[in-house]
Design a protein around this motif. Sequence first.
Motif, mmCIF file in Angstrom:
data_model
loop_
_atom_site.group_PDB
_atom_site.id
_atom_site.type_symbol
_atom_site.label_atom_id
_atom_site.label_comp_id
_atom_site.label_asym_id
_atom_site.label_seq_id
_atom_site.Cartn_x
_atom_site.Cartn_y
_atom_site.Cartn_z
ATOM 1 N N ALA A 60 0.883 -0.962 -0.011
ATOM 2 C CA ALA A 60 0.044 -0.109 -0.023
ATOM 3 C C ALA A 60 0.982 1.408 -0.109
ATOM 4 N N ARG A 61 0.446 2.302 -0.546
ATOM 5 C CA ARG A 61 1.074 3.677 -0.778
ATOM 6 C C ARG A 61 0.225 4.736 -0.623
ATOM 7 N N LEU A 62 0.420 5.678 0.057
ATOM 8 C CA LEU A 62 -0.458 6.838 0.316
ATOM 9 C C LEU A 62 0.335 8.009 0.005
ATOM 10 N N THR A 63 -0.086 8.878 -1.042
ATOM 11 C CA THR A 63 0.662 9.886 -1.330
ATOM 12 C C THR A 63 -0.411 11.154 -1.030
ATOM 13 N N ALA A 64 0.310 12.207 -0.367
ATOM 14 C CA ALA A 64 -0.326 13.329 -0.082
ATOM 15 C C ALA A 64 0.331 14.525 -0.909
ATOM 16 N N LYS A 65 -0.508 15.475 -1.694
ATOM 17 C CA LYS A 65 0.164 16.634 -2.452
ATOM 18 C C LYS A 65 -0.575 17.718 -2.182
ATOM 19 N N VAL A 66 0.038 18.942 -2.305
ATOM 20 C CA VAL A 66 -0.571 20.190 -2.333
ATOM 21 C C VAL A 66 0.299 21.022 -3.195
ATOM 22 N N ALA A 67 -0.474 21.669 -4.329
ATOM 23 C CA ALA A 67 0.125 22.335 -5.285
ATOM 24 C C ALA A 67 -0.811 23.496 -5.820
ATOM 25 N N GLY A 68 -0.110 24.512 -6.360
ATOM 26 C CA GLY A 68 -0.684 25.788 -6.910
ATOM 27 C C GLY A 68 -0.147 27.003 -6.249
ATOM 28 N N SER A 69 -1.111 27.841 -5.943
ATOM 29 C CA SER A 69 -0.724 29.466 -5.667
ATOM 30 C C SER A 69 -1.046 29.447 -4.109
ATOM 31 N N LEU A 70 -0.617 30.184 -3.597
ATOM 32 C CA LEU A 70 -0.940 30.621 -2.083
ATOM 33 C C LEU A 70 -2.458 31.009 -1.956
ATOM 34 N N GLU A 71 -2.865 31.684 -3.249
ATOM 35 C CA GLU A 71 -4.201 32.197 -2.747
ATOM 36 C C GLU A 71 -5.372 30.903 -3.330
ATOM 37 N N ASN A 72 -4.753 30.096 -4.186
ATOM 38 C CA ASN A 72 -5.653 29.064 -4.610
ATOM 39 C C ASN A 72 -4.984 27.783 -4.626
ATOM 40 N N PRO A 73 -4.710 26.932 -3.722
ATOM 41 C CA PRO A 73 -4.043 25.818 -3.770
ATOM 42 C C PRO A 73 -4.832 24.474 -4.006
#
Length: 223
Positions: A60-73
Amino acid sequence: MKSSAVISALGAFALSVTFAGSGAAQAIQKPDLSVSANDGHFTGYSATLPLDVSTDTEAARLTAKVAGSLENPTYDLDFNLIRKPDAERFGKRSMALGASWNDREARLRSSLSRAFGFGLLPRANYVSVSMDMDASRAIAIPGQIPVARANLRSALTLDGKPVGSIALGGGSMGDEGVDVSFTRPFDIPAEFTVSLRAAATNGGEDWRVQDSRVMVKLVKASW
C-alpha cells in the motif's frame, strides 16, 4: 484559516489511514518540494509526501500533495493497494482511491481490478476485470449537477500474451459508449481496435452515434 483547516484535516486523515492499516507508516522518500517564479516573483509551489503503509499481504502507498498558488492551492490525496504475490493461489487484485479539491472544483476517483486464472497455468491464462469511476463537481457554481463517469473493462490473456478486451462506459451527461479491441489475435503483429460512442437524444428516446473509429496499430511481437 481555511487553508490551515484543510491541511490539518488532510494530515489527520492520512495519519488515521496509515496507522490503522499498518501501525508503522514509513516515508518512501523524502518530501518533494518545489517552487516556481516569474521575473523574480513567486508564482506557485508543489509539495508531495509519499508514505508506505504496506502490510504482510498488501502493498500500500499513500501520497499527499499540495500544489498551486498561495491564494488557490489544490489538495490531492491518493491511496494505492496491491495484493502481494501468493504462492498458493493466483488472483491479482488492486485498488486505487483518490480525491482532489480546491476553491473551484472537487473530484473523486476510484479504480478496482481483479484477475481470475484458469486452466493448468492460471498465472499465464487469466481473465482480468477492472472498473474505473470518476466524479467531479464545480464548487464555484452553486446548484450544478455533478459529472460522473464509469468504465468496466475485461481482458483475456492466454499463455502470457494479451488476446483481446472489451470495455463498456457510461456517464451522467449522456456520454455512453462501447469500446471493443482485439490485441494480436492468432499471433498477428498488430492491434485492431473498433470504438463506438453514442449519446441519448430527445430525453433518452433516441440514440445518436457521436464517434466511430477503426484503428490498426503495428505491434512488434518479439525483440
